[in-house]
Design a protein around this motif. Structure first.
Motif, mmCIF file in Angstrom:
data_model
loop_
_atom_site.group_PDB
_atom_site.id
_atom_site.type_symbol
_atom_site.label_atom_id
_atom_site.label_comp_id
_atom_site.label_asym_id
_atom_site.label_seq_id
_atom_site.Cartn_x
_atom_site.Cartn_y
_atom_site.Cartn_z
ATOM 1 N N GLN A 146 -0.175 62.184 41.439
ATOM 2 C CA GLN A 146 0.048 63.372 40.644
ATOM 3 C C GLN A 146 0.968 64.345 41.370
ATOM 4 O O GLN A 146 1.091 64.319 42.594
ATOM 5 C CB GLN A 146 -1.289 64.068 40.363
ATOM 6 N N ALA A 147 1.617 65.179 40.574
ATOM 7 C CA ALA A 147 2.417 66.255 41.142
ATOM 8 C C ALA A 147 1.512 67.461 41.342
ATOM 9 O O ALA A 147 0.804 67.869 40.425
ATOM 10 C CB ALA A 147 3.572 66.606 40.202
ATOM 11 N N VAL A 148 1.498 68.016 42.538
ATOM 12 C CA VAL A 148 0.678 69.189 42.808
ATOM 13 C C VAL A 148 1.534 70.221 43.521
ATOM 14 O O VAL A 148 2.447 69.880 44.278
ATOM 15 C CB VAL A 148 -0.550 68.840 43.686
ATOM 16 N N PRO A 149 1.290 71.522 43.269
ATOM 17 C CA PRO A 149 2.064 72.547 43.969
ATOM 18 C C PRO A 149 1.891 72.411 45.483
ATOM 19 O O PRO A 149 0.788 72.245 45.987
ATOM 20 C CB PRO A 149 1.437 73.855 43.462
ATOM 21 N N GLY A 150 2.979 72.449 46.203
ATOM 22 C CA GLY A 150 2.910 72.371 47.655
ATOM 23 C C GLY A 150 2.878 70.972 48.206
ATOM 24 O O GLY A 150 2.891 70.761 49.414
ATOM 25 N N LYS A 151 2.793 69.960 47.305
ATOM 26 C CA LYS A 151 2.821 68.582 47.797
ATOM 27 C C LYS A 151 4.226 68.270 48.278
ATOM 28 O O LYS A 151 5.204 68.593 47.626
ATOM 29 C CB LYS A 151 2.422 67.629 46.661
ATOM 30 N N GLU A 184 -6.082 82.819 49.326
ATOM 31 C CA GLU A 184 -5.933 81.563 48.584
ATOM 32 C C GLU A 184 -6.728 81.595 47.281
ATOM 33 O O GLU A 184 -6.283 81.058 46.262
ATOM 34 C CB GLU A 184 -6.356 80.378 49.442
ATOM 35 N N SER A 185 -7.900 82.212 47.288
ATOM 36 C CA SER A 185 -8.672 82.324 46.054
ATOM 37 C C SER A 185 -7.935 83.198 45.041
ATOM 38 O O SER A 185 -7.869 82.871 43.849
ATOM 39 C CB SER A 185 -10.054 82.915 46.348
ATOM 40 N N VAL A 240 3.657 75.205 56.836
ATOM 41 C CA VAL A 240 4.301 74.001 57.373
ATOM 42 C C VAL A 240 3.262 72.891 57.502
ATOM 43 O O VAL A 240 3.487 71.749 57.076
ATOM 44 C CB VAL A 240 4.962 74.296 58.735
ATOM 45 N N ASN A 241 2.129 73.208 58.097
ATOM 46 C CA ASN A 241 0.994 72.289 58.124
ATOM 47 C C ASN A 241 0.295 72.421 56.772
ATOM 48 O O ASN A 241 -0.669 73.162 56.604
ATOM 49 C CB ASN A 241 0.052 72.643 59.265
ATOM 50 N N VAL A 242 0.799 71.694 55.790
ATOM 51 C CA VAL A 242 0.376 71.894 54.400
ATOM 52 C C VAL A 242 -1.098 71.556 54.225
ATOM 53 O O VAL A 242 -1.551 70.493 54.638
ATOM 54 C CB VAL A 242 1.244 71.044 53.454
ATOM 55 N N ALA A 243 -1.831 72.447 53.585
ATOM 56 C CA ALA A 243 -3.261 72.223 53.338
ATOM 57 C C ALA A 243 -3.662 72.985 52.080
ATOM 58 O O ALA A 243 -4.621 73.747 52.081
ATOM 59 C CB ALA A 243 -4.085 72.669 54.536
ATOM 60 N N ARG A 244 -2.936 72.780 51.005
ATOM 61 C CA ARG A 244 -3.164 73.513 49.757
ATOM 62 C C ARG A 244 -4.604 73.320 49.278
ATOM 63 O O ARG A 244 -5.055 72.192 49.094
ATOM 64 C CB ARG A 244 -2.216 73.023 48.672
ATOM 65 N N PRO A 245 -5.350 74.418 49.053
ATOM 66 C CA PRO A 245 -6.690 74.273 48.482
ATOM 67 C C PRO A 245 -6.584 73.812 47.026
ATOM 68 O O PRO A 245 -5.803 74.362 46.250
ATOM 69 C CB PRO A 245 -7.281 75.684 48.573
ATOM 70 N N GLU A 246 -7.380 72.842 46.676
ATOM 71 C CA GLU A 246 -7.401 72.344 45.307
ATOM 72 C C GLU A 246 -8.043 73.367 44.392
ATOM 73 O O GLU A 246 -9.010 74.031 44.755
ATOM 74 C CB GLU A 246 -8.199 71.041 45.277
ATOM 75 N N GLN A 247 -7.473 73.523 43.202
ATOM 76 C CA GLN A 247 -8.045 74.437 42.226
ATOM 77 C C GLN A 247 -9.533 74.141 42.032
ATOM 78 O O GLN A 247 -9.943 72.987 41.895
ATOM 79 C CB GLN A 247 -7.311 74.300 40.887
ATOM 80 N N ASP A 248 -10.329 75.186 42.045
ATOM 81 C CA ASP A 248 -11.779 75.156 41.781
ATOM 82 C C ASP A 248 -12.612 74.681 42.970
ATOM 83 O O ASP A 248 -13.660 75.251 43.240
ATOM 84 C CB ASP A 248 -12.112 74.295 40.555
#
Length: 789
Positions: free
Chosen positions: A265-270, A598-599, A708-716
């Motif tokens: 899937q495409a996710v923001p920040g991926k 982030e929230s 840079v060290n990407v760690a996007r929190p997943e929605q919810d």
């Protein structure tokens, strides 16, 4: 202790005895499963298919160092150890490509199988083998023989026992098939076309730039205008879309939902980061090359670290179980890394009423159920992806995609990179690269650096590919960008190439790689460049480690003033704003501000859902543009939100209310790491409560959206499900001083010793030695593979 005694007395002796019996039974099963599934890693094994003896030295982290008298034997051994350590992963991957998950997982996997068979990933994979070079075919054959030799040894992965089936023998096509799913994960834009269609229908063409903000005019590009070879003719651009009915959108969304269930899937920040630093900027005077591909974080991890040494094949780095090559790494002279280029290589065609189609019949076997027939139609453009398994229903939308074209020779390219000795060999190998288009950075021991973005990128005359078009012949691909005209540079004058999925070339480039919304936001590329150029010379491997591990948010820097000017709606909001004041934007797991930020950002990213539906998530740049312009997307009439100021107040209140419900009413206790965990979950059992504890692996992590060290929190959930799946830093002054690390561990067996031993190091920012020198391996277990006489 007293409370524990009361609990035990409350259970009762009989119930306690039952608990102990069940526990003993579980431990017995675990012991039995471990004993019957653990691979042999030392001693001697006699095998057919080898021409000479091979030694496999597994170091203290389970990384195999293979030494063989022929390249074919070395690759045979790679196949052998891949199956030993990752049998389930390999079988699952080939089942995904073939659309055969329902055979072992039952009816819940049927939607995924329909998607996979309709697109024809397996069909495309089967066209690969005849197109490969003689050398590649020989190595694929040797790898396949090694896999089957390991399979015959009788050790069975726990997943096979749980699901009650025996894997089939490995085939040569299985060794190239997974690349098709990687191409989907990294190299398409059908989801963009579906979203863009919904946007245009709801908001008009002007809405495209609101929902997906264009790449900033001053954003960093991988190559500068001075570095570009200005050749070729500029094609025209324009939308020129055809109408896509709601029923077709629904059918296409079903495919995207099925892909999402598979983790595609495409996710923001991926995205990914890689860069190469010339000797003029380093302390050693020789290049340093770094790479960290950002992909789904799964259990087992995607990558498998390996060191393969034959007479001429001498590569070390990250392999993918099922593929007979080092995908990212180095040999004794050359190092390379990759990130996703993301040109537009997919188009949706609405076929006219008089279009002709071929069709094939598929039968999907379902465990515990009846067989499901599937009719798949194809037009001249490609598979009809709007049928969802039912021909002659609704509009016919076909997909054209470079990765589905026959004769893909990308495997030749990756094997060629393993053998490359210089820039000429490197670029020659990339001439055979098809999909997915990647940013390759290069360095060699002689001090040279370079960059190339290979792959088939279609030319469109008069349209830009961002929306579906008519299949009446008026909007066809005219050709592909010639290889020599693809973006590249050799020994750039400034001694630095940085790629982070950002825009590849400035406007002076004479071809259209994609529209202005194709590229990742510029935050990671900008931060990496700033950190590396802050020290214009004398850079070391330790400096590069610090950049890879950086968790400072430039998104916070850009949004800070706007967010802090928010009118708080209640005491919790006021306290949250105070905690954010003075924050430096470093998203550390042991601090509170990242959880609030982030929230809050998570809720702001949902601002377009009243217009476009609950699945819509804006990226950070689009949120910023809306807030700066008091944009239309901020408004929500149903919620009584009339402008962006009101949206900021409402979203902050929603964010802090959510944090309060999760972590308690005192904001000083909202430590980010309590919420933000890496979730390396198992593909089949990750959501099965009775098994998840055994197969899943999680821990608190730092970093966030677009760090840079990407760690996007997943929605919810706040889980980190994507990130640096592998890190490497190659020091060309002394290649054995290079380092690498995976996100989890070498093993796939949840009962094994190396299933997750790299994860604590990965989180802490530590690395393993990327060395071919036995002195760097620590305690070694040696397995000798001896040819059968």
């Amino acid at each position: 202790m007293a409370r524990r005694g009361k609990v035990l007395r409350g259970i009762g002796v009989g119930a306690l005895w039952l608990v102990l019996v069940v526990l003993a039974a579980v431990l017995g099963v675990v012991w039995w499963a471990k004993a019957t599934s653990a691979p042999q890693v030392s001693g001697d094994v006699i095998l057919g298919g080898l021409s000479g003896p091979v030694t496999v030295n597994r170091d203290q982290w389970g990384v195999p160092h293979i030494r063989a008298g022929s390249d074919e034997d070395a690759v045979f051994a790679l196949g052998y150890v891949h199956w030993q350590d990752r049998a389930w992963q390999m079988d699952f991957q080939r089942r995904v490509v073939a659309g055969r998950l329902s055979e072992v997982l039952g009816e819940p996997a049927l939607a995924q199988d329909k998607f996979l068979r309709t697109w024809g990933f397996q069909k495309a994979a089967e066209s690969v083998l005849p197109a490969l070079s003689e050398r590649s075919r020989g190595l694929v054959g040797a790898y396949t023989a090694g896999v089957n030799a390991a399979m015959k040894r009788g050790k069975v992965a726990p997943e096979f026992r749980i699901l009650g089936y025996t894997p089939e023998p490995w085939r040569e096509v299985d060794s190239v098939s997974w690349s098709k799913l990687m191409a989907y994960d990294l190299g398409g834009n059908m989801d963009d076309e579906v979203l863009n269609t919904r946007v245009v229908q709801r908001l008009g063409e002007q809405g495209l730039d609101e929902v997906t903000a264009p790449y900033p005019a001053d954003g960093p590009t991988i190559l500068s205008g001075e570095e570009l070879a200005k050749t070729g003719i500029q094609p025209g651009t324009g939308l020129n879309t055809a109408t896509l009915p709601a029923s077709a959108l629904s059918a296409l969304q079903a495919h995207l939902n099925a892909a999402r269930e598979l983790g595609l899937q495409a996710v923001p920040g991926k995205g990914s980061n890689d860069w190469v630093i010339g000797g003029s900027r380093t302390a050693s005077g020789k290049p340093i090359l770094a790479d960290d591909p950002h992909l789904s974080l799964t259990s087992p991890m995607l990558w498998y670290l390996a060191d393969i040494q034959g007479p001429t094949l001498k590569a070390i780095g990250a392999s993918i179980p099922g593929l007979p090559a080092i995908v990212i790494g180095r040999n004794e002279r050359v190092a390379w890394g990759v990130t996703n280029t993301n040109p537009d290589v997919q188009d949706l065609y609405i076929e006219p009423a008089d279009a002709s189609f071929s069709q094939r019949q598929e039968i999907i076997k379902v465990k515990g159920g009846t067989d499901v027939p599937l009719t798949v139609r194809e037009s001249k453009h490609g598979p009809v992806v709007s049928d969802v398994g039912a021909a002659d229903v609704g509009p016919r939308v076909a997909l054209k995609w470079t990765a589905l074209q026959p004769g893909d020779t990308t495997m030749d390219a990756f094997l060629g990179l393993n053998y490359a000795q210089n820039w000429s060999d490197f670029t020659q190998a990339l001439t055979t690269y098809i999909a997915p288009s990647q940013n390759f950075v290069y360095a060699d021991v002689d001090g040279n650096t370079g960059y190339y973005a290979p792959g088939k990128v279609p030319l469109r005359d008069g349209w830009d590919g961002s929306l579906p078009v008519s299949g009446d012949g008026s909007r066809e691909w005219t050709d592909y960008i010639p290889f020599e005209c693809l973006p590249h540079v050799y020994n750039p004058a400034d001694g630095l190439v940085v790629t982070a999925n950002n825009k590849v070339v400035p406007g002076s480039y004479p071809y259209n790689l994609g529209n202005s919304r194709n590229w990742a936001e510029p935050y990671r590329a900008g931060r990496i460049t700033d950190l590396l150029t802050a020290k214009p010379e004398g850079l070391t491997v330790n400096d590069v480690k610090a950049v890879q591990l950086d968790t400072v948010s430039l998104v916070w820097r850009d949004m800070k003033d706007t967010l802090l000017a928010t009118q708080p709606a209640g005491d919790l909001s006021r306290q949250a704003l105070e905690l954010l004041r003075g924050w430096d934007g470093n998203e550390r797991a042991d601090t509170v501000p990242p959880a609030i930020f982030e929230s809050w950002l998570m809720h702001l990213q949902r601002m377009a859902r009243d217009e476009l539906g609950n699945g819509t998530t804006l990226n950070s740049l689009s949120v910023l543009k809306q807030l700066q312009a008091d944009g239309e997307l901020c408004r929500d009439e149903a919620a009584g939100i009339q402008n962006c100021a009101a949206q900021l107040s409402a979203s902050l209140k929603a964010a802090v209310d959510d944090l309060s419900a999760r972590l308690g009413g005192n904001p000083t206790g909202w430590t980010y790491g309590k919420l933000h965990h890496v979730a390396s979950n198992h593909r089949a059992f990750g959501n099965v409560k009775a098994l998840a504890w055994l197969f899943n692996h999680g821990a608190p992590t730092s970093g966030g959206t677009n760090t840079v060290n990407v760690a996007r929190p997943e929605q919810d959930t706040f889980n980190q499900t994507h990130g640096p799946s592998y890190r490497q830093i190659v020091d060309l002054s002394d290649p054995n001083k290079s380092v690498y690390i995976g996100s989890l561990g070498q093993g796939g067996n949840p009962l094994g010793n190396h299933v997750s031993d790299q994860q604590p190091m990965w989180i802490a920012g530590e690395y393993l030695p990327m060395s071919t020198n036995a002195a760097d391996w620590g305690k070694v277990k040696t397995l000798t593979l001896t040819p059968q006489k």
